[in-house]
Design a protein around this motif. Structure first.
Motif, PDB file in Angstrom:
ATOM      1  N   GLN A  90       0.815  -1.213   0.000  1.00 27.78           N
ATOM      2  CA  GLN A  90       0.000   0.000   0.000  1.00 27.78           C
ATOM      3  C   GLN A  90       0.850   1.266   0.000  1.00 27.78           C
ATOM      4  OE1 GLN A  90      -2.469   0.941   3.533  1.00 27.78           O
ATOM      5  NE2 GLN A  90      -4.181   1.101   2.101  1.00 27.78           N
ATOM      6  N   SER A  91       1.805   1.353   0.912  1.00 29.11           N
ATOM      7  CA  SER A  91       2.633   2.559   0.989  1.00 29.11           C
ATOM      8  C   SER A  91       3.492   2.722  -0.252  1.00 29.11           C
ATOM      9  CB  SER A  91       3.516   2.523   2.247  1.00 29.11           C
ATOM     10  OG  SER A  91       4.337   1.374   2.258  1.00 29.11           O
ATOM     11  N   ASN A  92       3.954   1.615  -0.817  1.00 29.55           N
ATOM     12  CA  ASN A  92       4.781   1.711  -2.028  1.00 29.55           C
ATOM     13  C   ASN A  92       3.954   2.116  -3.243  1.00 29.55           C
ATOM     14  OD1 ASN A  92       7.803   0.810  -1.798  1.00 29.55           O
ATOM     15  ND2 ASN A  92       6.676  -0.415  -0.318  1.00 29.55           N
TER      16      ASN A  92
ATOM     17  N   LEU B 201      -5.082  11.196  -6.109  1.00 30.58           N
ATOM     18  CA  LEU B 201      -4.038  10.201  -6.346  1.00 30.58           C
ATOM     19  C   LEU B 201      -4.050   9.130  -5.263  1.00 30.58           C
ATOM     20  CD1 LEU B 201      -1.122  12.555  -7.481  1.00 30.58           C
ATOM     21  CD2 LEU B 201      -2.342  10.896  -8.903  1.00 30.58           C
ATOM     22  N   MET B 202      -4.338   9.521  -4.035  1.00 29.35           N
ATOM     23  CA  MET B 202      -4.406   8.557  -2.939  1.00 29.35           C
ATOM     24  C   MET B 202      -5.532   7.549  -3.190  1.00 29.35           C
ATOM     25  SD  MET B 202      -2.776   8.064   0.001  1.00 29.35           S
ATOM     26  CE  MET B 202      -2.272   9.621   0.729  1.00 29.35           C
ATOM     27  N   LYS B 203      -6.695   8.052  -3.622  1.00 28.90           N
ATOM     28  CA  LYS B 203      -7.826   7.172  -3.907  1.00 28.90           C
ATOM     29  C   LYS B 203      -7.527   6.273  -5.112  1.00 28.90           C
ATOM     30  CE  LYS B 203     -11.330  10.283  -1.988  1.00 28.90           C
ATOM     31  NZ  LYS B 203     -12.480  11.175  -2.289  1.00 28.90           N
ATOM     32  N   SER B 204      -6.883   6.842  -6.121  1.00 31.91           N
ATOM     33  CA  SER B 204      -6.533   6.059  -7.312  1.00 31.91           C
ATOM     34  C   SER B 204      -5.537   4.961  -6.975  1.00 31.91           C
ATOM     35  CB  SER B 204      -5.951   6.978  -8.389  1.00 31.91           C
ATOM     36  OG  SER B 204      -6.894   7.949  -8.801  1.00 31.91           O
ATOM     37  N   SER B 205      -4.646   5.249  -6.027  1.00 33.14           N
ATOM     38  CA  SER B 205      -3.661   4.265  -5.590  1.00 33.14           C
ATOM     39  C   SER B 205      -4.351   3.033  -5.028  1.00 33.14           C
ATOM     40  CB  SER B 205      -2.751   4.900  -4.535  1.00 33.14           C
ATOM     41  OG  SER B 205      -1.896   3.942  -3.968  1.00 33.14           O
TER      42      SER B 205
ATOM     43  N   LYS C  31      -7.334   1.978  -5.793  1.00 33.15           N
ATOM     44  CA  LYS C  31      -8.003   1.282  -6.898  1.00 33.15           C
ATOM     45  C   LYS C  31      -7.001   0.457  -7.708  1.00 33.15           C
ATOM     46  CE  LYS C  31     -11.708   4.715  -7.400  1.00 33.15           C
ATOM     47  NZ  LYS C  31     -12.286   5.754  -8.290  1.00 33.15           N
ATOM     48  N   LEU C  32      -5.829   1.024  -7.963  1.00 32.55           N
ATOM     49  CA  LEU C  32      -4.811   0.287  -8.719  1.00 32.55           C
ATOM     50  C   LEU C  32      -4.320  -0.913  -7.916  1.00 32.55           C
ATOM     51  CD1 LEU C  32      -3.022  -0.133 -11.137  1.00 32.55           C
ATOM     52  CD2 LEU C  32      -1.449   1.609 -10.249  1.00 32.55           C
ATOM     53  N   LEU C  33      -4.160  -0.745  -6.616  1.00 27.75           N
ATOM     54  CA  LEU C  33      -3.729  -1.856  -5.771  1.00 27.75           C
ATOM     55  C   LEU C  33      -4.770  -2.974  -5.786  1.00 27.75           C
ATOM     56  CD1 LEU C  33      -1.460  -2.779  -3.874  1.00 27.75           C
ATOM     57  CD2 LEU C  33      -2.760  -1.786  -1.968  1.00 27.75           C
ATOM     58  N   THR C  34      -6.047  -2.609  -5.785  1.00 31.76           N
ATOM     59  CA  THR C  34      -7.120  -3.612  -5.861  1.00 31.76           C
ATOM     60  C   THR C  34      -7.094  -4.331  -7.201  1.00 31.76           C
ATOM     61  OG1 THR C  34      -8.537  -2.352  -4.358  1.00 31.76           O
ATOM     62  CG2 THR C  34      -9.620  -3.961  -5.775  1.00 31.76           C
TER      63      THR C  34
ATOM     64  N   LEU D 130      -5.023  -8.651 -11.844  1.00 28.50           N
ATOM     65  CA  LEU D 130      -3.777  -8.984 -12.543  1.00 28.50           C
ATOM     66  C   LEU D 130      -3.118 -10.244 -11.984  1.00 28.50           C
ATOM     67  CD1 LEU D 130      -2.224  -5.398 -12.948  1.00 28.50           C
ATOM     68  CD2 LEU D 130      -3.351  -6.778 -14.715  1.00 28.50           C
ATOM     69  N   LEU D 131      -3.008 -10.337 -10.660  1.00 31.61           N
ATOM     70  CA  LEU D 131      -2.318 -11.477 -10.060  1.00 31.61           C
ATOM     71  C   LEU D 131      -3.110 -12.776 -10.180  1.00 31.61           C
ATOM     72  CD1 LEU D 131      -0.696 -10.114  -6.759  1.00 31.61           C
ATOM     73  CD2 LEU D 131       0.380 -10.483  -8.984  1.00 31.61           C
TER      74      LEU D 131
END
Length: 293
Positions: A93-95, A244-248, A250-253, A259-260
């Motif tokens: 998350q932090s990365n 950007l924090m909210k988008s982060s 969403k991308l992590l999800t 993807l994984l």
């Protein structure tokens, strides 16, 4: 700064670890907020670069090292490696939150040194290369396909990415094949062109998916012409911290839940929205490898 003041007889890195929950890092990446004058940001960035030089004995006054940092960070996500391995701290998350700010630091240098046109010329030359022998050789280069896919975020608008993204994908698939077949070092051709298990290609496909996701989640609302992209993108990052924090998140999800979890190239193409351009995923990798001379 607190770590330095409290160091006294301690080694600075030891003191920094105590200040930062045993994470072996004491470099503060400066964020240029909308109310902060450029002179203050530039001063903090210079201090940051000086600290990195003192810590690593590596001096880079350009943007290249930051691009490599971002590339290696995305690759760590793609390879599902622990973020604790090198530093003793940090997590996904932090990365992921840090991604746009690494991009911003590199953009600031690119924009202030006015090298975007030169770098874009190199990027286009890379994308338009038809020398497949060079494709294979570049699979082992530090500034190879992984580097240029990362660099594209800073130089190419979302529309330009859509135009060129299949070219990036093809080059990343060649990297996967070449490194699997000849892991010991550079070769001029791929001796074994037989399609491998999906796991061989997966890290490079996830890497591609993360770059694609940076466009689709972080920067989908950046407007302006293609030529203005580097400046407009830097300005957007500076003024949209909350978005950007909210988008982060969403991308992590997307990374963890889509993807994984892909188990085949066909499934990946579906998740990545590539089926409109890759109409036959079952034979795509085989056809690509057989076209490598």
């Amino acid at each position: 700064m607190s770590a330095v003041r409290l160091a006294r007889a301690r080694d600075e890195w030891e003191s920094a670890a105590l200040q930062n929950a045993n994470t072996k890092c004491n470099g503060l990446l400066p964020l240029w907020g909308p109310q902060v004058p450029e002179s203050a940001f530039a001063s903090c960035l210079a201090r940051h670069n000086t600290y990195l030089q003192e810590s690593t004995n590596h001096r880079d006054i350009g943007h290249s090292s930051t691009i490599h940092d971002l590339k290696l960070l995305l690759l760590r996500f793609a390879q599902e490696k622990s973020f604790h391995e090198d530093t003793g701290g940090g997590g996904p998350q932090s990365n992921m939150h840090m991604v746009p700010y690494l991009i911003h630091v590199a953009l600031y240098v690119i924009n202030t040194t006015r090298v975007s046109k030169r770098e874009e010329t190199s990027l286009i030359s890379y994308l338009e290369s038809t020398n497949t022998e060079k494709w294979v050789e570049s699979a082992y280069e530090a500034e190879g396909p992984l580097y240029w896919a990362t660099m594209s975020v800073l130089l190419h608008s979302g529309q330009q990415w859509q135009t060129h993204r299949v070219s990036h994908l093809r080059r990343l698939l060649v990297v996967a094949q070449a490194r699997q077949v000849s892991p010991s070092g550079p070769v001029k051709t791929i001796s074994d062109k037989e399609v491998k298990e999906y796991s061989v290609y997966k890290p490079y496909l996830v890497f591609f998916g993360l770059v694609d996701g940076i466009y689709n989640y972080f920067f989908k609302n950046v407007s302006g012409s293609d030529e203005q992209w580097p400046n407009n993108l830097a300005d957007y990052i500076r003024h949209n911290d909350e978005a950007l924090m909210k988008s982060s998140e969403k991308l992590l999800t997307c990374y963890t839940e889509e993807l994984l979890l892909c188990t085949s190239f066909s499934e990946f193409c579906d998740v990545a929205g590539l089926l409109d351009v890759i109409t036959d995923p079952e034979t795509y990798i085989s056809d690509l490898m057989n076209g490598i001379s």
